[in-house]
Write a protein that holds these residues in place. Sequence first.
Motif, PDB file in Angstrom:
ATOM      1  N   LYS A   7       0.717  -1.349   0.080  1.00 20.52           N
ATOM      2  CA  LYS A   7       0.093   0.099   0.032  1.00 20.52           C
ATOM      3  C   LYS A   7       0.881   1.225  -0.095  1.00 20.52           C
ATOM      4  O   LYS A   7       0.316   2.316  -0.182  1.00 20.52           O
ATOM      5  CB  LYS A   7      -0.945  -0.139   1.198  1.00 20.52           C
ATOM      6  CG  LYS A   7      -1.866  -1.156   1.092  1.00 20.52           C
ATOM      7  CD  LYS A   7      -3.212  -1.187   2.236  1.00 20.52           C
ATOM      8  CE  LYS A   7      -3.873  -2.388   2.205  1.00 20.52           C
ATOM      9  NZ  LYS A   7      -4.486  -2.805   0.876  1.00 20.52           N
ATOM     10  N   PHE A   8       2.307   1.034   0.388  1.00 23.44           N
ATOM     11  CA  PHE A   8       2.905   2.492   0.307  1.00 23.44           C
ATOM     12  C   PHE A   8       3.190   2.567  -1.013  1.00 23.44           C
ATOM     13  O   PHE A   8       4.458   3.714  -1.142  1.00 23.44           O
ATOM     14  CB  PHE A   8       4.148   2.178   1.320  1.00 23.44           C
ATOM     15  CG  PHE A   8       3.842   2.087   2.744  1.00 23.44           C
ATOM     16  CD1 PHE A   8       4.063   3.176   3.297  1.00 23.44           C
ATOM     17  CD2 PHE A   8       3.550   1.302   3.314  1.00 23.44           C
ATOM     18  CE1 PHE A   8       3.536   3.351   4.614  1.00 23.44           C
ATOM     19  CE2 PHE A   8       3.293   1.146   4.896  1.00 23.44           C
ATOM     20  CZ  PHE A   8       3.140   2.356   5.204  1.00 23.44           C
ATOM     21  N   TRP A  13      -0.946   4.471  -2.968  1.00 25.84           N
ATOM     22  CA  TRP A  13      -0.829   5.576  -1.819  1.00 25.84           C
ATOM     23  C   TRP A  13      -1.586   6.748  -2.329  1.00 25.84           C
ATOM     24  O   TRP A  13      -2.240   7.389  -1.539  1.00 25.84           O
ATOM     25  CB  TRP A  13       0.710   5.686  -1.414  1.00 25.84           C
ATOM     26  CG  TRP A  13       0.646   6.638  -0.099  1.00 25.84           C
ATOM     27  CD1 TRP A  13       1.117   8.039  -0.085  1.00 25.84           C
ATOM     28  CD2 TRP A  13       0.780   5.908   1.152  1.00 25.84           C
ATOM     29  NE1 TRP A  13       1.051   8.484   1.033  1.00 25.84           N
ATOM     30  CE2 TRP A  13       0.900   7.422   2.188  1.00 25.84           C
ATOM     31  CE3 TRP A  13       0.490   4.799   1.762  1.00 25.84           C
ATOM     32  CZ2 TRP A  13       0.934   7.399   3.355  1.00 25.84           C
ATOM     33  CZ3 TRP A  13       0.499   4.921   3.288  1.00 25.84           C
ATOM     34  CH2 TRP A  13       0.655   6.045   3.936  1.00 25.84           C
ATOM     35  N   ARG A  14      -1.309   7.215  -3.582  1.00 24.38           N
ATOM     36  CA  ARG A  14      -1.724   8.479  -4.046  1.00 24.38           C
ATOM     37  C   ARG A  14      -3.269   8.466  -4.186  1.00 24.38           C
ATOM     38  O   ARG A  14      -3.893   9.474  -4.312  1.00 24.38           O
ATOM     39  CB  ARG A  14      -1.236   8.877  -5.129  1.00 24.38           C
ATOM     40  CG  ARG A  14      -1.269   8.092  -6.525  1.00 24.38           C
ATOM     41  CD  ARG A  14      -0.461   8.457  -7.664  1.00 24.38           C
ATOM     42  NE  ARG A  14      -0.443   7.552  -8.737  1.00 24.38           N
ATOM     43  CZ  ARG A  14       0.228   7.649  -9.823  1.00 24.38           C
ATOM     44  NH1 ARG A  14       1.244   8.892  -9.662  1.00 24.38           N
ATOM     45  NH2 ARG A  14       0.385   6.917 -10.909  1.00 24.38           N
ATOM     46  N   TYR A  16      -5.217   7.208  -1.845  1.00 25.11           N
ATOM     47  CA  TYR A  16      -5.839   7.074  -0.352  1.00 25.11           C
ATOM     48  C   TYR A  16      -6.193   8.338   0.068  1.00 25.11           C
ATOM     49  O   TYR A  16      -5.380   9.486  -0.316  1.00 25.11           O
ATOM     50  CB  TYR A  16      -4.880   6.175   0.299  1.00 25.11           C
ATOM     51  CG  TYR A  16      -4.809   4.833   0.129  1.00 25.11           C
ATOM     52  CD1 TYR A  16      -5.604   4.158  -0.718  1.00 25.11           C
ATOM     53  CD2 TYR A  16      -3.512   4.359   0.407  1.00 25.11           C
ATOM     54  CE1 TYR A  16      -5.495   3.079  -1.035  1.00 25.11           C
ATOM     55  CE2 TYR A  16      -3.295   2.896   0.178  1.00 25.11           C
ATOM     56  CZ  TYR A  16      -4.041   2.193  -0.582  1.00 25.11           C
ATOM     57  OH  TYR A  16      -3.806   0.864  -0.977  1.00 25.11           O
ATOM     58  N   LYS A  20      -7.384   7.148   5.246  1.00 23.40           N
ATOM     59  CA  LYS A  20      -7.120   6.049   4.989  1.00 23.40           C
ATOM     60  C   LYS A  20      -5.452   5.737   5.167  1.00 23.40           C
ATOM     61  O   LYS A  20      -5.076   4.760   5.340  1.00 23.40           O
ATOM     62  CB  LYS A  20      -7.324   5.760   3.277  1.00 23.40           C
ATOM     63  CG  LYS A  20      -7.036   4.661   2.626  1.00 23.40           C
ATOM     64  CD  LYS A  20      -7.516   3.216   3.283  1.00 23.40           C
ATOM     65  CE  LYS A  20      -7.350   1.964   2.526  1.00 23.40           C
ATOM     66  NZ  LYS A  20      -7.806   0.813   3.171  1.00 23.40           N
ATOM     67  N   ARG A  21      -4.726   6.667   4.720  1.00 23.18           N
ATOM     68  CA  ARG A  21      -3.134   6.364   4.997  1.00 23.18           C
ATOM     69  C   ARG A  21      -2.857   6.315   6.417  1.00 23.18           C
ATOM     70  O   ARG A  21      -2.017   5.189   6.773  1.00 23.18           O
ATOM     71  CB  ARG A  21      -2.464   7.646   4.403  1.00 23.18           C
ATOM     72  CG  ARG A  21      -2.552   7.874   2.961  1.00 23.18           C
ATOM     73  CD  ARG A  21      -2.066   9.071   2.458  1.00 23.18           C
ATOM     74  NE  ARG A  21      -2.272   9.272   0.985  1.00 23.18           N
ATOM     75  CZ  ARG A  21      -2.240  10.518   0.212  1.00 23.18           C
ATOM     76  NH1 ARG A  21      -1.677  11.711   0.981  1.00 23.18           N
ATOM     77  NH2 ARG A  21      -2.281  10.603  -0.977  1.00 23.18           N
ATOM     78  N   VAL A  73       1.036  11.916   6.090  1.00 26.15           N
ATOM     79  CA  VAL A  73      -0.216  11.475   5.526  1.00 26.15           C
ATOM     80  C   VAL A  73      -1.006  12.256   4.420  1.00 26.15           C
ATOM     81  O   VAL A  73      -1.837  11.908   3.739  1.00 26.15           O
ATOM     82  CB  VAL A  73      -1.525  10.956   6.984  1.00 26.15           C
ATOM     83  CG1 VAL A  73      -1.085   9.995   7.402  1.00 26.15           C
ATOM     84  CG2 VAL A  73      -1.753  12.350   7.607  1.00 26.15           C
ATOM     85  N   PRO A  76       2.052  12.665  -0.471  1.00 24.15           N
ATOM     86  CA  PRO A  76       2.630  11.050  -0.965  1.00 24.15           C
ATOM     87  C   PRO A  76       4.153  11.111  -1.160  1.00 24.15           C
ATOM     88  O   PRO A  76       4.715   9.950  -0.843  1.00 24.15           O
ATOM     89  CB  PRO A  76       1.929  11.185  -2.085  1.00 24.15           C
ATOM     90  CG  PRO A  76       0.768  12.253  -2.375  1.00 24.15           C
ATOM     91  CD  PRO A  76       1.148  12.988  -1.568  1.00 24.15           C
ATOM     92  N   ARG A  79       5.645   9.149   1.996  1.00 25.29           N
ATOM     93  CA  ARG A  79       5.086   7.882   2.330  1.00 25.29           C
ATOM     94  C   ARG A  79       6.243   7.070   3.019  1.00 25.29           C
ATOM     95  O   ARG A  79       5.783   6.255   3.707  1.00 25.29           O
ATOM     96  CB  ARG A  79       4.283   7.302   1.240  1.00 25.29           C
ATOM     97  CG  ARG A  79       5.323   6.783   0.174  1.00 25.29           C
ATOM     98  CD  ARG A  79       4.368   6.512  -1.233  1.00 25.29           C
ATOM     99  NE  ARG A  79       5.358   5.946  -2.303  1.00 25.29           N
ATOM    100  CZ  ARG A  79       5.949   6.799  -3.029  1.00 25.29           C
ATOM    101  NH1 ARG A  79       6.093   8.186  -3.015  1.00 25.29           N
ATOM    102  NH2 ARG A  79       6.525   6.301  -4.072  1.00 25.29           N
TER     103      ARG A  79
END
Length: 203
Positions: A7-8, A13-14, A16, A20-21, A73, A76, A79
Motif C-alpha cells: 500500500k506504500f 498510496w496517492r 488514498y 485511509k493512509r 499522511v 505522498p 510515504r
Amino acid sequence: MFFVYNKFKLRKWRKYSPQKRLQVLQALEDKMAKKQHRDPIPVVVYERYDWQNFGMFSVINGKKRIYVHDNLVSDPTYRFHALETIIHEGRHATQYVKIKRDKIPWWDFEAKRWKKNFGAYFSASEDRVMYNNQEVERDAQRYTINMLKKLEYKYRHEDDFYTTLDRNIYRYENAETEARKKYGMFYRHKIRKQVDKKYQDRY
C-alpha cells in the motif's frame, strides 16, 4: 489489512485519503507489534503543524501513543518516511516493554542500558549529538535501516524509497562522525558516562 507493505507504492498510496493512509500506518504498527510480541499502539496525527519531528513514541500516565506529523499522511512523497517512522517509533515501544518487565534478567545488559537511557533521555533540543548517539536512538536507527534494507527489493521501482533509505543511512553514519568530532575516539564511553551522570542526578 493484508499486504500492508504494498500500500506504500505510489500507484496505491496517492489514491488514498489522509484518513485511509493513517489506517495503513496503524495496520503497519499492528503488524510490527505482533512480530515484536507486544500490544499494538494507537497511531495518531500530532495536532501542531509547526512540529519539527516526523514521529514520537509517547507514554503519559500509562497511555501509549505513536504520534506522526501531518505531512506523513498528506504528502505522498513522504510515504516512506511514514513507513520508517512507524518502524522506528515501534522499536522504541518494544524497548519500553522490555525495560518495564518486573525484573530484567542479569544478563540482559542491553535492556539495562535502555532503562537507564529512558530515565536520562537527551532530547535533540538539549544536545543533538547526544540525542542521535544515545543507546535507544542508535538501536532504533539500526533496526529501521535493517528493516528498510529487507524491503528494498519490494520497492526497487520507487525512487522515494531510496531517498528515504539513503537519508536514514546518512543520519546514522553522520551521527557517529559528529560524535567522534566532539568526543574523540572513545565517544561511546563518554556518551554513556553522560547518560549515567544525568540518571544519577535524577534518581
